[in-house]
Design an enzyme around this catalytic site. Structure first.
Site, PDB file in Angstrom:
ATOM      1  N   ASN A 291     -20.886  55.589  -0.650  1.00 34.88           N
ATOM      2  CA  ASN A 291     -19.471  55.572  -0.294  1.00 34.88           C
ATOM      3  C   ASN A 291     -18.549  55.539  -1.514  1.00 34.88           C
ATOM      4  OD1 ASN A 291     -17.546  55.631   1.686  1.00 34.88           O
ATOM      5  ND2 ASN A 291     -17.873  53.522   2.409  1.00 34.88           N
TER       6      ASN A 291
ATOM      7  N   ARG B 295     -20.104  41.270  15.520  1.00 31.32           N
ATOM      8  CA  ARG B 295     -19.612  40.800  14.227  1.00 31.32           C
ATOM      9  C   ARG B 295     -18.108  40.603  14.360  1.00 31.32           C
ATOM     10  NH1 ARG B 295     -18.782  43.982   8.550  1.00 31.32           N
ATOM     11  NH2 ARG B 295     -16.923  44.657   9.665  1.00 31.32           N
TER      12      ARG B 295
ATOM     13  N   TYR C 229     -10.404  43.070   4.897  1.00 33.54           N
ATOM     14  CA  TYR C 229     -11.675  43.727   5.178  1.00 33.54           C
ATOM     15  C   TYR C 229     -12.066  43.597   6.658  1.00 33.54           C
ATOM     16  CZ  TYR C 229     -16.448  44.694   5.913  1.00 33.54           C
ATOM     17  OH  TYR C 229     -17.585  45.218   6.471  1.00 33.54           O
TER      18      TYR C 229
ATOM     19  N   ASP D 189     -18.913  38.482   8.361  1.00 32.37           N
ATOM     20  CA  ASP D 189     -19.168  39.046   7.023  1.00 32.37           C
ATOM     21  C   ASP D 189     -18.139  38.496   6.036  1.00 32.37           C
ATOM     22  OD1 ASP D 189     -19.724  40.616   4.831  1.00 32.37           O
ATOM     23  OD2 ASP D 189     -19.842  42.506   5.959  1.00 32.37           O
TER      24      ASP D 189
ATOM     25  N   HIS E  65     -18.113  39.317   2.921  1.00 33.26           N
ATOM     26  CA  HIS E  65     -17.881  40.432   2.005  1.00 33.26           C
ATOM     27  C   HIS E  65     -17.739  39.990   0.551  1.00 33.26           C
ATOM     28  CE1 HIS E  65     -16.826  44.826   1.802  1.00 33.26           C
ATOM     29  NE2 HIS E  65     -17.730  44.779   2.743  1.00 33.26           N
TER      30      HIS E  65
ATOM     31  N   GLU F  70     -22.738  36.601   6.586  1.00 28.49           N
ATOM     32  CA  GLU F  70     -23.190  37.657   5.664  1.00 28.49           C
ATOM     33  C   GLU F  70     -22.420  37.592   4.349  1.00 28.49           C
ATOM     34  OE1 GLU F  70     -22.729  41.545   7.342  1.00 28.49           O
ATOM     35  OE2 GLU F  70     -23.006  42.540   5.413  1.00 28.49           O
TER      36      GLU F  70
ATOM     37  N   GLU G 194     -26.615  44.383   1.357  1.00 23.56           N
ATOM     38  CA  GLU G 194     -26.187  45.774   1.589  1.00 23.56           C
ATOM     39  C   GLU G 194     -25.873  46.510   0.293  1.00 23.56           C
ATOM     40  OE1 GLU G 194     -22.763  45.090   4.148  1.00 23.56           O
ATOM     41  OE2 GLU G 194     -21.421  45.593   2.502  1.00 23.56           O
TER      42      GLU G 194
ATOM     43  N   ARG H  27     -30.269  42.811   4.394  1.00 25.03           N
ATOM     44  CA  ARG H  27     -29.209  43.697   4.874  1.00 25.03           C
ATOM     45  C   ARG H  27     -29.265  45.126   4.319  1.00 25.03           C
ATOM     46  NH1 ARG H  27     -26.591  44.634   8.163  1.00 25.03           N
ATOM     47  NH2 ARG H  27     -24.425  44.557   7.541  1.00 25.03           N
TER      48      ARG H  27
ATOM     49  N   ASP I 243     -20.809  54.751   6.759  1.00 26.22           N
ATOM     50  CA  ASP I 243     -21.104  55.463   5.510  1.00 26.22           C
ATOM     51  C   ASP I 243     -22.600  55.676   5.306  1.00 26.22           C
ATOM     52  OD1 ASP I 243     -20.083  52.537   4.968  1.00 26.22           O
ATOM     53  OD2 ASP I 243     -21.556  52.893   3.395  1.00 26.22           O
TER      54      ASP I 243
ATOM     55  N   GLU J  71     -27.450  46.605  12.798  1.00 22.89           N
ATOM     56  CA  GLU J  71     -26.002  46.854  12.853  1.00 22.89           C
ATOM     57  C   GLU J  71     -25.752  48.238  13.443  1.00 22.89           C
ATOM     58  OE1 GLU J  71     -24.059  47.010   9.039  1.00 22.89           O
ATOM     59  OE2 GLU J  71     -22.075  46.672   9.924  1.00 22.89           O
TER      60      GLU J  71
ATOM     61  N   TRP K 117     -13.735  43.190  -3.431  1.00 20.18           N
ATOM     62  CA  TRP K 117     -13.324  43.686  -2.121  1.00 20.18           C
ATOM     63  C   TRP K 117     -14.382  43.383  -1.070  1.00 20.18           C
ATOM     64  CZ3 TRP K 117     -15.271  47.611   1.212  1.00 20.18           C
ATOM     65  CH2 TRP K 117     -14.490  47.781   2.385  1.00 20.18           C
TER      66      TRP K 117
HETATM   67  O1  KDG Z   1     -19.438  51.128   2.032  1.00 23.39           O
HETATM   68  C1  KDG Z   1     -19.141  49.796   2.294  1.00 23.39           C
HETATM   69  C2  KDG Z   1     -19.366  49.449   3.751  1.00 23.39           C
HETATM   70  O2  KDG Z   1     -20.598  49.930   4.181  1.00 23.39           O
HETATM   71  C3  KDG Z   1     -19.334  47.941   3.974  1.00 23.39           C
HETATM   72  O3  KDG Z   1     -18.067  47.468   3.627  1.00 23.39           O
HETATM   73  C4  KDG Z   1     -19.665  47.617   5.412  1.00 23.39           C
HETATM   74  O4  KDG Z   1     -19.905  45.299   4.850  1.00 23.39           O
HETATM   75  C5  KDG Z   1     -20.156  46.221   5.601  1.00 23.39           C
HETATM   76  C6  KDG Z   1     -21.021  45.951   6.763  1.00 23.39           C
HETATM   77  O5  KDG Z   1     -21.518  44.834   6.848  1.00 23.39           O
HETATM   78  O6  KDG Z   1     -21.203  46.852   7.570  1.00 23.39           O
HETATM   79 MG    MG Z   2     -21.380  43.732   5.105  1.00 23.26          MG
END
Ligand code: KDG
Ligand code: MG
Length: 413
Positions: free
Chosen positions: A37, A147, A159, A221, A223, A247, A273, A294, A327, A350, A413
């Protein structure tokens, strides 16, 4: 038989995707996803200029050897661009092998360990009332895991909060083009305040449990935005709300940060992730600092790479929670579902459905019904790309937002 042709296809039906097409000398086509992404073209160059030419003439059956050739061979190991490229090749080769065998990929990974895959979907709302409506709508469809992300009073766009309203088709895509749909020149900027978030979020989950009861699985999440001590506080405050997982509470690359969170709370933790190798998980898994892995197939070196991570995690009682945002292309998504079907330590999957535009270009065999996914029984991964239609959607630059604190300091972010 051998690999005869390697093509890299970039298409943007609603969002950008990088797809690898491998064709064998007897005409079998395998598809792989290498979408990274906001950095898509780096993978395109890596695949087109450095990987593709070295694959021509190789035996397509030797998947592990090809994986090691691409991982150990170039000397420069790991990293998101390299591992997404290896993933694309690996997925395409597994697709070919399963097509040759005439079976869905999960059969080659050990066969079905379950009849369906519990999935969690995304719920969000700018206000608590909007959020509650969205979750109730999901529960009415038989969905058992959501979620939960919400707007934070005093902050703007944060986010995970969709632009759609309750009742409308759920619409959330974090990678942004420019406002008129043309190529973005730089990322949008958002504002973050951990104090506002920490003071607000536990109350949201307390209200949700009061309004929705104990049955529905709730996930959240973070993040990557909290310091270890802030994350420990959040995990502890959320403990009575029985989260399925919290998460990425802290920046993922600092594996030892989760020691502090673990000591403070029994809220289950999920991370990975942004990881791309089993070594990113070494401390987390051996010290049992997480409960769910993840990674997506696309970002962790393909079926071969992710299966290795999940087998390692399984020894420590840690389960899968494969990343499934938009993505990850439908090809990467399908690859994850085949792994989910076969492994013993499946946790949850997910599911963030792709847009109708995307699904016109990628023809999928997987299904989602009553909260459960199934990869389908088409031989291979079960996804085919319509190349003619794909060509009608040229690459359009889009970026994930960046985050600054209220005083302008650059943040995660
Ligand atoms: O490319 C970034 C996203 O895939 C992400 O922000 C999504 O955190 C995410 C999630 O848990 O799906
Ligand atoms: Mg995530």
């Amino acid at each position: 038989m051998s690999i005869e042709k390697v093509d890299v296809i970039v298409t943007s039906p609603g969002r950008n995707f990088v797809t690898l097409k491998i064709t064998t000398s007897d005409g079998i086509v395998g598809w792989g996803d290498g979408t990274l992404n906001g950095r898509e073209l780096a993978v395109v160059a890596y695949l087109r200029d450095h990987v593709g030419p070295t694959l021509i003439g190789r035996n397509e059956d030797n998947i592990e050897d090809t994986w090691q050739y691409l991982y150990r061979g170039p000397y420069w190991r790991r990293g998101p661009v390299t591992m997404a490229s290896i993933a694309a090749v690996d997925m395409a080769l597994w697709d070919i092998k399963a097509k040759k065998a005439g079976v869905p990929l999960y059969q080659l990974l050990g066969g079905a360990s379950r009849s369906g895959l519990r999935a969690y979907v995304h719920a969000s709302g700018a206000t608590y009332e909007d959020l509650l409506d969205v979750i109730r709508g999901y529960m009415a469809q038989g969905i058992t895991a959501v979620r939960v992300q919400t707007g934070i009073p005093g902050l703007g766009q944060v986010y995970g909060v969709a632009s759609s309203k309750p009742g409308e088709k759920y619409n959330y895509e974090p990678a942004l083009r420019s406002a008129d749909g043309t190529a973005a020149t730089r990322p949008a900027e958002e504002t973050w305040d951990s104090r506002a978030y920490l003071n607000y979020m536990p109350g949201v989950f307390k209200r949700l449990r009061e309004d929705l009861g104990t049955e529905i699985r709730l996930l959240h999440d973070g993040h990557h935005r909290l310091t270890p001590i802030e994350a420990a506080r959040l995990a502890r405050e959320l403990e009575p709300c029985d989260l399925f997982w919290l998460e990425d509470p802290t920046p993922a690359e600092d594996q030892t940060a989760l020691r502090l969170v673990r000591r403070a709370s029994t809220t289950p933790l999920a991370t990975g992730e942004v990881f791309n190798s089993v070594f990113d998980y070494q401390t987390l898994i051996t010290e049992r600092l997480i409960d769910y892995v993840r990674s997506s197939v696309t970002h962790a070196g393909g079926v071969t790479g992710l299966k290795r991570i999940l087998d390692f995690a399984g020894i420590y009682g840690i389960k899968s929670g494969i990343h499934g945002p938009t993505d990850v292309s439908p090809i990467g998504m399908a690859a994850g579902l085949h792994i989910d079907m076969a492994i013993h330590n499946f946790g949850i999957q997910e599911y963030m459905p792709h847009s109708e535009e995307t699904l016109k270009v990628f023809h999928t065999s997987y299904t989602f019904k009553n909260g459960f996914l199934h990869p389908g029984d088409t031989p291979g991964l079960g996804v085919e790309l319509d190349e003619e239609l794909a060509a009608a959607y040229p690459y359009t630059a889009a970026y994930l937002p960046v985050n600054r604190l209220t005083d302008g300091t650059m943040y995660d972010w």
